[in-house]
Design a protein around this motif. Structure first.
Motif, PDB file in Angstrom:
ATOM      1  N   SER A  33      -8.814  -2.987  -3.262  1.00  0.00           N
ATOM      2  CA  SER A  33      -7.848  -2.102  -3.905  1.00  0.00           C
ATOM      3  C   SER A  33      -6.629  -1.890  -3.008  1.00  0.00           C
ATOM      4  O   SER A  33      -6.759  -1.414  -1.883  1.00  0.00           O
ATOM      5  CB  SER A  33      -8.513  -0.753  -4.205  1.00  0.00           C
ATOM      6  OG  SER A  33      -7.594   0.115  -4.817  1.00  0.00           O
ATOM      7  N   ILE A  34      -5.486  -2.277  -3.524  1.00  0.00           N
ATOM      8  CA  ILE A  34      -4.217  -2.012  -2.848  1.00  0.00           C
ATOM      9  C   ILE A  34      -3.339  -1.273  -3.848  1.00  0.00           C
ATOM     10  O   ILE A  34      -2.965  -1.821  -4.882  1.00  0.00           O
ATOM     11  CB  ILE A  34      -3.501  -3.306  -2.402  1.00  0.00           C
ATOM     12  CG1 ILE A  34      -4.395  -4.171  -1.517  1.00  0.00           C
ATOM     13  CG2 ILE A  34      -2.196  -2.959  -1.683  1.00  0.00           C
ATOM     14  CD1 ILE A  34      -3.777  -5.522  -1.172  1.00  0.00           C
ATOM     15  N   SER A  35      -3.044  -0.018  -3.545  1.00  0.00           N
ATOM     16  CA  SER A  35      -2.197   0.767  -4.443  1.00  0.00           C
ATOM     17  C   SER A  35      -1.073   1.396  -3.629  1.00  0.00           C
ATOM     18  O   SER A  35      -1.153   1.512  -2.409  1.00  0.00           O
ATOM     19  CB  SER A  35      -3.017   1.833  -5.173  1.00  0.00           C
ATOM     20  OG  SER A  35      -3.651   2.682  -4.252  1.00  0.00           O
ATOM     21  N   PHE A  36      -0.036   1.827  -4.341  1.00  0.00           N
ATOM     22  CA  PHE A  36       1.154   2.361  -3.688  1.00  0.00           C
ATOM     23  C   PHE A  36       1.936   3.180  -4.699  1.00  0.00           C
ATOM     24  O   PHE A  36       1.658   3.139  -5.894  1.00  0.00           O
ATOM     25  CB  PHE A  36       2.001   1.222  -3.102  1.00  0.00           C
ATOM     26  CG  PHE A  36       2.360   0.174  -4.119  1.00  0.00           C
ATOM     27  CD1 PHE A  36       3.568   0.212  -4.787  1.00  0.00           C
ATOM     28  CD2 PHE A  36       1.456  -0.838  -4.439  1.00  0.00           C
ATOM     29  CE1 PHE A  36       3.889  -0.749  -5.740  1.00  0.00           C
ATOM     30  CE2 PHE A  36       1.767  -1.799  -5.385  1.00  0.00           C
ATOM     31  CZ  PHE A  36       2.985  -1.758  -6.036  1.00  0.00           C
ATOM     32  N   HIS A  37       2.929   3.936  -4.205  1.00  0.00           N
ATOM     33  CA  HIS A  37       3.757   4.739  -5.109  1.00  0.00           C
ATOM     34  C   HIS A  37       5.112   5.010  -4.476  1.00  0.00           C
ATOM     35  O   HIS A  37       5.304   4.797  -3.283  1.00  0.00           O
ATOM     36  CB  HIS A  37       3.057   6.058  -5.470  1.00  0.00           C
ATOM     37  CG  HIS A  37       2.925   6.986  -4.311  1.00  0.00           C
ATOM     38  ND1 HIS A  37       1.906   6.890  -3.396  1.00  0.00           N
ATOM     39  CD2 HIS A  37       3.702   8.016  -3.906  1.00  0.00           C
ATOM     40  CE1 HIS A  37       2.045   7.836  -2.483  1.00  0.00           C
ATOM     41  NE2 HIS A  37       3.125   8.525  -2.763  1.00  0.00           N
ATOM     42  N   GLY A  38       6.033   5.498  -5.294  1.00  0.00           N
ATOM     43  CA  GLY A  38       7.351   5.878  -4.809  1.00  0.00           C
ATOM     44  C   GLY A  38       8.135   6.610  -5.881  1.00  0.00           C
ATOM     45  O   GLY A  38       7.912   6.409  -7.071  1.00  0.00           O
TER      46      GLY A  38
END
Length: 111
Positions: A33-38
């Motif tokens: 799982s690789i998640s990110f936000h901005g």
């Protein structure tokens, strides 16, 4: 709107979360799982790059191989009549079934 991003061979799907007023993304095609936000596209892009780099560094430190989105090998199960029709279409076009199927999948994936 294009809802995918690509970095270092990894493709992520991006969605907007109106509740939190941020963009969120998750890398596709791997079991890890690789998640990110901005909050902005620039923030999202930077966090995506950092998330992938962190994943790769973590894999190196822990001694495990980083997953790649695809190996290039694909096994399909199709009905015999589809297999036969594809083989005939490949032969008619002067290509191997592998070449013909690869081109058909590429065309469908980019449509």
């Amino acid at each position: 709107m294009n809802n995918t991003m690509i970095y270092n061979g990894y493709t992520a799907r991006v969605e907007f979360d109106p509740r939190d007023n941020i963009f969120v993304g998750r890398v596709l095609g791997i079991t890890d799982s690789i998640s990110f936000h901005g909050e902005t596209v620039a923030d999202l892009t930077e966090d995506f790059h950092q998330a992938v780099e962190h994943y790769l560094a973590d894999c190196k430190v822990t001694g495990r191989a980083a997953e790649k989105p695809a190996s290039g090998k694909l096994m399909l199960r199709v009905p015999p009549e589809v297999h036969a029709a594809a083989a005939i279409a490949a032969q008619a076009s002067g290509k191997s079934l592998n070449q013909w199927a690869s081109e058909a999948l590429a065309q469908a994936a980019h449509a």
